[in-house]
Design a protein around this motif. Structure first.
Motif, PDB file in Angstrom:
ATOM      1  N   GLN A 275       0.855  -1.180   0.000  1.00 30.59           N
ATOM      2  CA  GLN A 275       0.000   0.000   0.000  1.00 30.59           C
ATOM      3  C   GLN A 275       0.890   1.228   0.000  1.00 30.59           C
ATOM      4  OE1 GLN A 275      -2.647  -0.199   3.400  1.00 30.59           O
ATOM      5  NE2 GLN A 275      -3.735  -2.009   2.629  1.00 30.59           N
ATOM      6  N   THR A 276       0.351   2.323  -0.501  1.00 25.93           N
ATOM      7  CA  THR A 276       1.104   3.581  -0.477  1.00 25.93           C
ATOM      8  C   THR A 276       1.513   3.924   0.951  1.00 25.93           C
ATOM      9  OG1 THR A 276      -0.245   4.322  -2.333  1.00 25.93           O
ATOM     10  CG2 THR A 276       1.059   5.991  -1.200  1.00 25.93           C
ATOM     11  N   GLU A 277       0.639   3.619   1.912  1.00 30.71           N
ATOM     12  CA  GLU A 277       0.910   3.933   3.312  1.00 30.71           C
ATOM     13  C   GLU A 277       2.109   3.176   3.872  1.00 30.71           C
ATOM     14  OE1 GLU A 277      -3.458   4.787   2.617  1.00 30.71           O
ATOM     15  OE2 GLU A 277      -1.941   3.372   1.923  1.00 30.71           O
ATOM     16  N   ALA A 278       2.555   2.144   3.175  1.00 28.28           N
ATOM     17  CA  ALA A 278       3.755   1.405   3.593  1.00 28.28           C
ATOM     18  C   ALA A 278       4.903   1.690   2.629  1.00 28.28           C
ATOM     19  CB  ALA A 278       3.463  -0.092   3.644  1.00 28.28           C
ATOM     20  N   THR A 279       4.892   2.848   2.030  1.00 30.46           N
ATOM     21  CA  THR A 279       5.888   3.316   1.057  1.00 30.46           C
ATOM     22  C   THR A 279       5.789   2.556  -0.251  1.00 30.46           C
ATOM     23  OG1 THR A 279       7.351   3.910   2.885  1.00 30.46           O
ATOM     24  CG2 THR A 279       8.319   3.885   0.696  1.00 30.46           C
ATOM     25  N   ALA A 280       5.482   1.274  -0.203  1.00 28.69           N
ATOM     26  CA  ALA A 280       5.189   0.496  -1.408  1.00 28.69           C
ATOM     27  C   ALA A 280       4.861  -0.947  -1.026  1.00 28.69           C
ATOM     28  CB  ALA A 280       6.316   0.542  -2.421  1.00 28.69           C
ATOM     29  N   ARG A 281       5.836  -1.703  -0.543  1.00 29.42           N
ATOM     30  CA  ARG A 281       5.672  -3.147  -0.386  1.00 29.42           C
ATOM     31  C   ARG A 281       5.634  -3.570   1.080  1.00 29.42           C
ATOM     32  NH1 ARG A 281       4.917  -2.242  -4.721  1.00 29.42           N
ATOM     33  NH2 ARG A 281       2.909  -2.797  -3.864  1.00 29.42           N
ATOM     34  N   MET A 282       4.770  -4.576   1.342  1.00 21.97           N
ATOM     35  CA  MET A 282       4.709  -5.186   2.671  1.00 21.97           C
ATOM     36  C   MET A 282       4.958  -6.692   2.645  1.00 21.97           C
ATOM     37  SD  MET A 282       1.517  -3.256   4.527  1.00 21.97           S
ATOM     38  CE  MET A 282       0.382  -3.316   3.141  1.00 21.97           C
ATOM     39  N   ALA A 283       4.659  -7.348   1.511  1.00 22.45           N
ATOM     40  CA  ALA A 283       4.807  -8.796   1.447  1.00 22.45           C
ATOM     41  C   ALA A 283       5.135  -9.214   0.023  1.00 22.45           C
ATOM     42  CB  ALA A 283       3.526  -9.492   1.916  1.00 22.45           C
ATOM     43  N   TYR A 284       5.697 -10.399  -0.081  1.00 22.77           N
ATOM     44  CA  TYR A 284       5.953 -10.977  -1.402  1.00 22.77           C
ATOM     45  C   TYR A 284       5.801 -12.485  -1.302  1.00 22.77           C
ATOM     46  CZ  TYR A 284      10.510 -12.699   0.168  1.00 22.77           C
ATOM     47  OH  TYR A 284      11.511 -13.374   0.827  1.00 22.77           O
ATOM     48  N   LEU A 285       5.420 -13.087  -2.425  1.00 23.73           N
ATOM     49  CA  LEU A 285       5.270 -14.543  -2.500  1.00 23.73           C
ATOM     50  C   LEU A 285       6.504 -15.105  -3.178  1.00 23.73           C
ATOM     51  CD1 LEU A 285       3.431 -17.035  -2.104  1.00 23.73           C
ATOM     52  CD2 LEU A 285       2.506 -16.591  -4.393  1.00 23.73           C
ATOM     53  N   VAL A 299       5.003 -13.752   2.408  1.00 24.70           N
ATOM     54  CA  VAL A 299       5.619 -13.475   3.702  1.00 24.70           C
ATOM     55  C   VAL A 299       5.965 -12.002   3.789  1.00 24.70           C
ATOM     56  CG1 VAL A 299       6.543 -15.813   3.894  1.00 24.70           C
ATOM     57  CG2 VAL A 299       7.913 -14.022   2.790  1.00 24.70           C
ATOM     58  N   PRO A 300       6.144 -11.468   5.005  1.00 23.41           N
ATOM     59  CA  PRO A 300       6.528 -10.059   5.127  1.00 23.41           C
ATOM     60  C   PRO A 300       7.883  -9.793   4.475  1.00 23.41           C
ATOM     61  CG  PRO A 300       5.800 -10.938   7.238  1.00 23.41           C
ATOM     62  CD  PRO A 300       5.957 -12.111   6.323  1.00 23.41           C
ATOM     63  N   ILE A 301       8.071  -8.580   4.006  1.00 31.19           N
ATOM     64  CA  ILE A 301       9.353  -8.205   3.419  1.00 31.19           C
ATOM     65  C   ILE A 301      10.417  -8.148   4.510  1.00 31.19           C
ATOM     66  CG2 ILE A 301       8.204  -6.870   1.611  1.00 31.19           C
ATOM     67  CD1 ILE A 301       9.039  -4.330   3.136  1.00 31.19           C
ATOM     68  N   VAL A 320      -2.326  -6.452  10.244  1.00 37.11           N
ATOM     69  CA  VAL A 320      -1.663  -5.246  10.748  1.00 37.11           C
ATOM     70  C   VAL A 320      -0.162  -5.390  10.471  1.00 37.11           C
ATOM     71  CG1 VAL A 320      -1.238  -3.761  12.738  1.00 37.11           C
ATOM     72  CG2 VAL A 320      -3.423  -4.987  12.531  1.00 37.11           C
ATOM     73  N   TYR A 321       0.422  -4.358   9.877  1.00 36.67           N
ATOM     74  CA  TYR A 321       1.834  -4.419   9.470  1.00 36.67           C
ATOM     75  C   TYR A 321       2.675  -3.467  10.309  1.00 36.67           C
ATOM     76  CZ  TYR A 321       6.074  -3.793   6.703  1.00 36.67           C
ATOM     77  OH  TYR A 321       7.378  -3.708   6.316  1.00 36.67           O
ATOM     78  N   PRO A 324       9.851  -0.336   9.310  1.00 30.67           N
ATOM     79  CA  PRO A 324      10.386   1.027   9.180  1.00 30.67           C
ATOM     80  C   PRO A 324       9.789   1.799   8.005  1.00 30.67           C
ATOM     81  CG  PRO A 324      11.980  -0.601   8.402  1.00 30.67           C
ATOM     82  CD  PRO A 324      10.869  -1.362   9.041  1.00 30.67           C
ATOM     83  N   ASN A 325       9.105   1.123   7.095  1.00 28.09           N
ATOM     84  CA  ASN A 325       8.542   1.785   5.923  1.00 28.09           C
ATOM     85  C   ASN A 325       7.115   2.275   6.130  1.00 28.09           C
ATOM     86  OD1 ASN A 325       8.309  -1.152   5.971  1.00 28.09           O
ATOM     87  ND2 ASN A 325       7.055  -0.956   4.129  1.00 28.09           N
ATOM     88  N   VAL A 326       6.570   2.133   7.332  1.00 29.14           N
ATOM     89  CA  VAL A 326       5.223   2.635   7.609  1.00 29.14           C
ATOM     90  C   VAL A 326       5.230   4.161   7.564  1.00 29.14           C
ATOM     91  CG1 VAL A 326       3.420   2.813   9.371  1.00 29.14           C
ATOM     92  CG2 VAL A 326       4.547   0.623   8.951  1.00 29.14           C
ATOM     93  N   MET A 327       4.193   4.732   7.004  1.00 28.68           N
ATOM     94  CA  MET A 327       4.110   6.189   6.830  1.00 28.68           C
ATOM     95  C   MET A 327       4.157   6.919   8.173  1.00 28.68           C
ATOM     96  SD  MET A 327       0.051   6.821   6.081  1.00 28.68           S
ATOM     97  CE  MET A 327      -1.203   6.248   7.236  1.00 28.68           C
ATOM     98  N   LEU A 328       4.457   8.223   8.077  1.00 32.79           N
ATOM     99  CA  LEU A 328       4.362   9.088   9.259  1.00 32.79           C
ATOM    100  C   LEU A 328       2.907   9.333   9.633  1.00 32.79           C
ATOM    101  CD1 LEU A 328       7.010  11.792   8.241  1.00 32.79           C
ATOM    102  CD2 LEU A 328       7.325   9.913   9.886  1.00 32.79           C
TER     103      LEU A 328
END
Length: 891
Positions: A275-285, A299-301, A320-321, A324-328
């Motif tokens: 999501q944009t709110e996580a700068t871009a990526r949170m998980a990958y397969l 799995v989480p990045i 819930v993620y 360090p890439n979570v938005m301000l």
């Protein structure tokens, strides 16, 4: 106000020079090393000046935009990303009042410096402001930190195992967080970027992929629909190492199918979640899990983690993620730019579960629930239920009813009844609306507000629901349907995929330009969903070349020239504007067709003499073949080839048969287009239809040749070389090394090949090579130097000038003549002899014969095109009825 002291920027952007002379970026044939890119970034930082200010950037996939983006990140100036060519840009500029606005003009970054010191309170951690998915046009922005951008880029580079030898093609816009993450991760790893805004349906894109040895590209779900249309499964792309997918859920069967394809061809499919709110990526397969668990997000990045929090009232948990890439946090007004971190973890809004293998799977959307007659309905589940029935749909709704847009031709009443039973809802609580294509946002995701609007939009004039798509896409569909005589046009259809060819191209291009206000380059290869009016359109002639956004778009209001001076206000500009109002660009191929057909008719009648233009038309035919006939899956393309040949043969043979019946100047071999093979050698009355004969022979030969899989793969991989090969094959005939049956007209395959090579030329050296071939071959075509000069000039104009400026008032008549050029050619032999007995001065007699020949050809074109369209629709309906009668018997 913030302090004047510069703060540390994003590390990867500030330390580009550490990769030295390694290639960093290529754009439009120009390549920059990391050292050169770093130097340009430093120059832009100096142009920004001292002090920390809010900078807005119209972020197209261009080198000036990339340099400006990196300069802002490296210098610590907070950057507001504006989507290029989007009406939302002006709204964001008005809402946040940036201190500096950067746009692109003539391939250069243009700075509108509004003030030397910021009037905003800018938090020290603030680095980037992005629109959230679906909030474009709203002042709500995501606030990202420098640390978050760096951390997410590093995590992506780690799990993709990026290395300096990798090259990514920018298939997504820089203004979209997914596209931005590709840029960030590659530059952090010392890999390179192939900057482009070409669509995957454009053969030029695959030329770029092969030329730049692209190892990856990013895809959203509808990209895979486009890949299916262009026959990607049959392509050879040896440099490809992986494809990434995000931007929405890709159906598990599509994930599995493409994972299997990648395994066979030697590349990986990375399904990702973010999501944009996580700068871009949170998980990958992990790619090795795609075949076994195609429904999972993975799995989480690296550096991130998930937890599942139960949702009261639902038998499900929210994902819930943390990382360090979570938005301000969000910004909804300029005052929010001074806020620090207000978010420490990201509630994704997605409902998920964790499998025993540790892989996470999204099962629904918390905000995508409605409560109808006391029952909670998951709108995501609605879409999955329809998908299980073989239906592509997007579902929205309220507490009154489920509203779904259903793509394609389906019995919506039966579907609604089945869906209501499956959901346990009253039939009246399910509203399904048939649409030609699911309405989508600019990033390819479903436009759920547009779907919800169907419930209150009523019925449109054409019998479809109002509010399905914007008026521009609807106009494009109508134009394509009417010009190409097809019943249905989907959002992923393009002019070429629908069977468009050079005979229908002119009419479509003129109508499309009127509808959109501009004519995008390569529009014939663009999907309908990407063709819509620019909110800031001016005639294409007014827009500076190389400007961001669609040709002809101006930029957001408030973007001005250097030092804040708006463009177009200098003295003397009124002269240029007046000239632009009188003259407008028209595609060179169209202009050449008009000039050639007038010259051909006038020369044959004796009104004036200008020989060689028919041979120029043969080059134009090759040019158009390379543009219209080389995309798509092999069997589909073969059918399209035969359809195009039929559109030439049927009206031509009808006229020739009439001429054979009413005159004594033609023979049966003329009717069957075989004079050049079995007729007398040399020029005679039998040779009058030579152009149609030879063109049909060339097109049939190529259709058969390209049906061979090995040849098809070679042409896809080396389209320019194949065009050149056609030229070289014909040179022995041209130079008299091999005897030709047709000394009167000479061999012409080399001209067709020259046009093909011109269309496929992407670099300066390729165009130069084609120029050399033309200069060498044209003088050998005829002993008449003026005729040879005409042929050479026509070929070079076609090669080097994509458009020519002609009076606006002539556009429609020229489009009409270009569309009817074939019909004028075959009918004028019967029309102008009728004027031999008219008792007028000789010159006026011949002029009248020219006008009559042109007019009769246009009338014949109008009637024949309509008749052939009706015949094609009748054949299509008969086939559909036949299939419908066979299928039940097979069940």
């Amino acid at each position: 106000m913030t302090t004047e002291t510069k703060l540390a920027g994003v590390p990867f952007a500030a330390d580009l020079a550490r990769f030295g002379d390694c290639p960093a970026v290529s754009a439009h044939g120009r390549s920059l090393s990391y050292r050169e890119l770093a130097r340009q970034v430093e120059d832009m930082v100096r142009a920004f000046g001292p002090g920390r200010r809010l900078i807005a950037l119209e972020a197209g996939n261009t080198l000036p935009a990339l340099v400006s983006y990196l300069a802002a990140l490296s210098s610590g100036n907070p950057l507001l990303i504006l989507p290029a060519g989007d009406s939302a840009a002006a709204a964001l500029v008005a809402a946040y009042d940036p201190d500096v606005v950067v746009s692109a003009s003539d391939g250069e970054a243009v700075l509108d410096v509004r003030r030397q010191q910021t009037r905003h309170d800018l938090h020290p951690e603030l680095a980037l402001l992005l629109s959230t998915s679906g909030s474009t046009g709203s002042p709500k922005l995501v606030r990202l930190s420098a640390d978050g951008i760096q951390a997410n880029a590093a995590a992506i580079a780690e799990y993709l195992q990026l290395r300096p030898s990798d090259t990514a093609a920018t298939t997504l816009p820089l203004s979209y967080c997914y596209g931005m993450s590709v840029v960030n991760s590659h530059l952090l790893a010392g890999a390179s970027l192939a900057l482009t805004d070409l669509s995957v349906v454009d053969p030029c894109f695959w030329d770029l992929v092969r030329r730049e040895h692209v190892t990856s590209f990013a895809a959203v779900p509808y990209t895979f629909d486009l890949l299916d249309r262009v026959g990607f499964k049959d392509m050879e792309v040896p440099s490809l190492r992986y494809i990434t997918q995000a931007g929405g859920r890709l159906a598990p069967d599509r994930v599995r199918a493409y994972a299997e394809l990648g395994r066979r061809q030697g590349w990986d499919l990375f399904v990702m979640y973010g999501q944009t709110e996580a700068t871009a990526r949170m998980a990958y397969l992990p790619p090795d899990q795609a075949l076994e668990r195609p429904e999972a997000i993975g799995v989480p990045i690296p550096g991130g983690s998930f937890r599942l929090e139960p949702v009261p009232g639902l038998d499900a948990s929210e994902l819930v993620y943390s990382g360090p890439n979570v938005m301000l946090g969000y910004a909804e007004q300029p005052a929010d730019l001074g806020l620090g971190r207000v978010v420490t973890e990201l509630r994704t809004g997605d409902l998920a579960r964790r499998g025993p293998d540790g892989l996470y799977e999204i099962v629904g959307r918390r905000s995508r629930f409605v409560k109808i007659v006391g029952l909670r309905v998951d709108l995501g589940q609605v879409e999955r239920m329809l998908a299980d029935l073989g239906v592509t749909a997007a579902a929205a709704g309220s507490d009154d009813a489920v509203v779904a847009a259903v793509e394609g031709d389906h019995d919506v009443a039966l579907l609604a009844k089945t869906l209501a039973q499956g959901l346990g809802l009253p039939r009246a609580a399910v509203d399904l609306y048939p649409v030609e294509a699911i309405p989508r946002l600019g990033n390819g995701k479903p436009d759920y507000p547009a779907v919800a609007a169907l419930a209150c939009g009523g019925e449109a004039d054409d019998g479809g629901p109002a509010g399905v798509v914007d008026a521009g896409s609807d106009d494009v569909r109508r134009i394509f349907a009417e010009v190409l005589e097809v019943d249905e046009v989907a959002g992923t259809d393009s002019f070429v995929s629908l069977g468009g060819d050079s005979l229908s191209y002119v009419a479509a291009s003129v109508r499309l330009e009127r509808a959109l206000g501009y004519l995008p380059g390569g529009w014939h290869l663009m999907p309908v969903c990407e063709l819509s009016p620019s909110p800031h359109v001016v005639p294409a002639a007014v827009a500076p070349p190389g400007s961001a956004g669609p040709p002809g778009s101006t930029g957001p209001s408030g973007i001005a020239g250097p030092s804040g001076t708006a463009s177009g206000t200098a003295s003397g500009n009124w002269v240029r504007r007046a000239r632009r109002r009188l003259l407008a660009p028209m595609e060179t191929g169209i202009v050449l067709r008009v000039v050639a057909i007038i010259a051909i008719v006038s020369t044959h009648i004796g009104f004036f003499h200008w020989q060689g233009t028919a041979h120029v038309l043969m080059a134009v035919a090759g040019y158009n073949f390379a543009r219209f006939q080389l995309s798509g899956e092999r069997t589909e393309r073969f059918r399209r080839h035969l359809r195009s040949v039929a559109r030439i043969v049927v009206p031509s043979v009808a006229v020739i048969a009439l001429a054979f019946a009413v005159t004594d100047k033609y023979a049966l071999h003329n009717v069957f287009l075989l004079n050049s093979l079995v007729g007398p050698a040399g020029w005679s009355d039998y040779s009058r239809f030579w152009f149609v004969e030879v063109l049909v022979h060339i097109l049939l030969g190529l259709a058969l040749l390209l049906a061979v899989p090995a040849v098809d793969r070679a042409v896809r991989r080396w389209p320019w070389a194949f065009g050149v090969a056609l030229v070289l094959v014909d040179l022995p005939l041209l130079f008299g090394l091999v005897e030709s049956r047709y000394p009167g007209q000479g061999p012409v395959l080399w001209l067709f090949g020259l046009g093909w090579a011109a269309a496929a030329s992407r670099t300066l050296w390729q165009r130069s090579a084609v120029t050399v071939l033309a200069v060498l071959a044209a003088p050998a075509s005829f002993d008449n130097p003026y005729r040879s000069a005409t042929i050479l000039a026509g070929c070079l104009i076609l090669l080097w000038l994509p458009t020519l400026r002609v009076p606006r008032g002539l556009h429609r008549i020229m489009a009409l003549l270009a569309s009817a050029s074939l019909y004028i050619y075959v009918t004028h032999w019967l029309v102008y002899p009728l004027f031999d007995s008219v008792d007028l001065f000789e010159r006026a007699d011949k002029g009248l014969a020219v006008l009559a020949s042109l007019a009769c050809g246009v009338l014949y074109w109008a009637g024949a095109a309509r008749a052939m369209g009706a015949a094609e629709r009748w054949i299509k309906r008969r086939r559909s009825l036949s299939r419908a009668s066979v299928e039940p018997a097979a069940m």
